[in-house]
Design a protein around this motif. Structure first.
Motif, PDB file in Angstrom:
ATOM      1  N   ARG A  35      -9.384  -0.214  -0.454  1.00 45.82           N
ATOM      2  CA  ARG A  35     -10.422  -0.265  -1.488  1.00 45.82           C
ATOM      3  C   ARG A  35     -10.159  -1.388  -2.494  1.00 45.82           C
ATOM      4  O   ARG A  35     -11.072  -2.112  -2.894  1.00 45.82           O
ATOM      5  N   ALA A  36      -8.890  -1.538  -2.897  1.00 42.78           N
ATOM      6  CA  ALA A  36      -8.543  -2.566  -3.893  1.00 42.78           C
ATOM      7  C   ALA A  36      -8.775  -3.971  -3.328  1.00 42.78           C
ATOM      8  O   ALA A  36      -9.336  -4.845  -4.010  1.00 42.78           O
ATOM      9  N   GLU A  70       1.288  -4.836  -7.687  1.00 42.68           N
ATOM     10  CA  GLU A  70       0.556  -5.007  -6.420  1.00 42.68           C
ATOM     11  C   GLU A  70      -0.803  -5.650  -6.661  1.00 42.68           C
ATOM     12  O   GLU A  70      -1.231  -6.535  -5.916  1.00 42.68           O
ATOM     13  N   ARG A  71      -1.475  -5.213  -7.734  1.00 41.05           N
ATOM     14  CA  ARG A  71      -2.801  -5.778  -8.036  1.00 41.05           C
ATOM     15  C   ARG A  71      -2.693  -7.263  -8.372  1.00 41.05           C
ATOM     16  O   ARG A  71      -3.511  -8.067  -7.950  1.00 41.05           O
ATOM     17  N   ARG A  72      -1.661  -7.612  -9.147  1.00 42.46           N
ATOM     18  CA  ARG A  72      -1.462  -9.028  -9.498  1.00 42.46           C
ATOM     19  C   ARG A  72      -1.172  -9.860  -8.243  1.00 42.46           C
ATOM     20  O   ARG A  72      -1.662 -10.972  -8.094  1.00 42.46           O
ATOM     21  N   ALA A  73      -0.362  -9.299  -7.345  1.00 42.25           N
ATOM     22  CA  ALA A  73      -0.009 -10.013  -6.101  1.00 42.25           C
ATOM     23  C   ALA A  73      -1.255 -10.259  -5.251  1.00 42.25           C
ATOM     24  O   ALA A  73      -1.443 -11.352  -4.705  1.00 42.25           O
ATOM     25  N   ILE A  74      -2.141  -9.258  -5.167  1.00 46.46           N
ATOM     26  CA  ILE A  74      -3.382  -9.401  -4.409  1.00 46.46           C
ATOM     27  C   ILE A  74      -4.225 -10.519  -5.009  1.00 46.46           C
ATOM     28  O   ILE A  74      -4.703 -11.413  -4.314  1.00 46.46           O
ATOM     29  N   LEU A  89      -3.075   1.324  -6.725  1.00 42.81           N
ATOM     30  CA  LEU A  89      -2.008   0.336  -6.591  1.00 42.81           C
ATOM     31  C   LEU A  89      -1.316   0.139  -7.936  1.00 42.81           C
ATOM     32  O   LEU A  89      -1.899   0.366  -8.989  1.00 42.81           O
ATOM     33  N   THR A  90      -0.076  -0.305  -7.877  1.00 43.17           N
ATOM     34  CA  THR A  90       0.646  -0.611  -9.114  1.00 43.17           C
ATOM     35  C   THR A  90       0.095  -1.913  -9.693  1.00 43.17           C
ATOM     36  O   THR A  90      -0.559  -2.702  -8.995  1.00 43.17           O
ATOM     37  N   ALA A  91       0.390  -2.153 -10.968  1.00 50.18           N
ATOM     38  CA  ALA A  91      -0.065  -3.391 -11.616  1.00 50.18           C
ATOM     39  C   ALA A  91       0.497  -4.608 -10.891  1.00 50.18           C
ATOM     40  O   ALA A  91      -0.193  -5.620 -10.712  1.00 50.18           O
ATOM     41  N   ASP A 151      -0.063   7.071   6.011  1.00 53.05           N
ATOM     42  CA  ASP A 151      -0.102   7.387   4.573  1.00 53.05           C
ATOM     43  C   ASP A 151      -1.547   7.180   4.099  1.00 53.05           C
ATOM     44  O   ASP A 151      -1.914   6.103   3.643  1.00 53.05           O
ATOM     45  N   TYR A 152      -2.362   8.222   4.239  1.00 58.45           N
ATOM     46  CA  TYR A 152      -3.803   8.078   3.949  1.00 58.45           C
ATOM     47  C   TYR A 152      -4.091   7.711   2.487  1.00 58.45           C
ATOM     48  O   TYR A 152      -4.865   6.785   2.230  1.00 58.45           O
ATOM     49  N   PRO A 153      -3.493   8.393   1.500  1.00 60.16           N
ATOM     50  CA  PRO A 153      -3.808   8.026   0.106  1.00 60.16           C
ATOM     51  C   PRO A 153      -3.476   6.564  -0.207  1.00 60.16           C
ATOM     52  O   PRO A 153      -4.262   5.853  -0.839  1.00 60.16           O
ATOM     53  N   GLY A 154      -2.292   6.097   0.262  1.00 62.15           N
ATOM     54  CA  GLY A 154      -1.885   4.710   0.003  1.00 62.15           C
ATOM     55  C   GLY A 154      -2.758   3.708   0.732  1.00 62.15           C
ATOM     56  O   GLY A 154      -3.149   2.677   0.173  1.00 62.15           O
ATOM     57  N   THR A 155      -3.083   4.019   1.989  1.00 66.80           N
ATOM     58  CA  THR A 155      -3.912   3.106   2.786  1.00 66.80           C
ATOM     59  C   THR A 155      -5.316   3.011   2.206  1.00 66.80           C
ATOM     60  O   THR A 155      -5.889   1.920   2.083  1.00 66.80           O
TER      61      THR A 155
END
Length: 338
Positions: free
Chosen positions: A325-326, A88-92, A84-86, A316-320
């Protein structure tokens, strides 16, 4: 074994089909990807891939689409997990940090997963059988009625009313609460029965029936069959993929209504790594046109439950895999800190 070039052709077909929703032809592949060979060679490679069952031709089209077998090879050999992008991680983190209790954590996780992946999100509540006891509270509601509150290390709270055989004094209740906690706090639920079996004998003869009744309620709570709770969200996302389901979306929706099916979909809790089940690998007939990406989560090294997403095999398997996981990692951190 497929040659490296044919694996690259398969990777390109999966990526293009997932991205465009259109069957993929050899000319488009050579234009979009640096395969280093002519369209005729790619056509030849595609014929081999089709012969071996990795791609197929939809009846109306000149192009090809991946089969379940093709997606499986893509996931196992060709797809990394997309981080995930930084942002996206912050949003989570900020979204999950606002949770006030376990129900809120699960509800937010479901919404988050559904939004991130645009699939159906499924989150299993932490399993009681894999949890440890944080605290047992006993509250007097009436002379012969007690509220038993069981709190787990994952923040799950179970409440039960206990009708005692005779009135219970505050002194006895406080004594039972203290002795009970000294024996069970920090222990696995599965260990509790043996830890408390002789507890009634340590009380005065007249108090033993009450102690035994409270313990019976506690043990019933630990072994309840209905403990495996699941929350589902984002079902409306499936309507965006109507054309991905061969006949109708109804069998998928019906399967998702069955709790037993969902638990089987997520897999065994002890499998803490990311698992991907594609198409006909899902035992339930209604889900043979879907893929499931699931992972275990927990407050320490060991998983106490699983979460995941269900969507069409054209996923989109890699993205999903990266998103699932994150999110699991953040939920684990929250449970550890709670």
């Amino acid at each position: 074994m497929l040659s490296e070039r044919r694996l690259e052709v398969l990777r390109a077909i999966v990526q293009d089909y997932v991205g465009t929703e259109e069957p993929v032809g050899s000319k488009a592949l050579t234009e979009r990807h640096r395969l280093g060979v002519s369209p005729a060679t790619v056509r030849n490679d595609m014929a081999v891939l089709e012969e071996e069952g990795f791609i197929q031709q939809p009846y109306t089209s000149a192009g090809r689409i991946p089969t379940d077998k093709g997606y499986r090879l893509f996931v196992d050999k060709l797809a990394g997990v997309k981080p995930l992008t930084a942002a996206e991680r912050r949003a989570i983190q900020s979204f999950l940090d606002g949770a006030v209790d376990l129900d809120d954590v699960v509800a937010r996780t479901v919404r988050l997963l559904a939004q991130l992946t645009r699939q159906v999100a499924v989150v299993q509540y932490p399993s009681l059988t894999r949890s440890t006891v944080r605290h047992v509270e006993l509250l007097s509601l009436a002379p012969a009625r007690v509220m038993l509150v069981l709190i787990t290390d994952t923040g799950r709270v179970e409440q039960r009313l206990v009708d005692c055989p005779s009135p219970v004094g505050e002194t006895v209740l406080a004594d039972l609460r203290a002795r009970l906690n000294s024996r069970v706090v920090g222990h696995r639920f599965s260990d509790v029965p043996s830890l408390v079996q002789d507890l009634p004998d340590s009380f005065e003869h007249d108090d033993r029936p009450t102690v035994a009744t409270v313990l019976a309620t506690l043990l019933e709570t630990l072994v309840e069959e209905t403990e495996e709770r699941i929350m589902l969200g984002g079902t409306a996302n499936l309507t965006r993929f109507n054309h991905d389901f061969p006949l109708t979306i109804r069998p998928v929706l019906e399967a998702l209504e069955e709790q037993v099916v969902l638990l089987k979909l997520l897999g065994e809790v002890k499998d803490s790594g990311v698992t991907v089940r594609i198409g006909h690998e899902n035992a339930h007939e209604g889900l043979s046109s879907t893929s499931v990406v699931a992972v275990g989560y927990g407050s320490g090294d060991e998983a106490v439950a699983r979460l995941g997403v269900v969507g069409p095999t054209r996923m989109d398997y890699p993205g999903t895999m990266g998103a699932v996981r994150a999110v699991a990692r953040y939920v684990g951190q929250i449970l550890a800190e709670s």
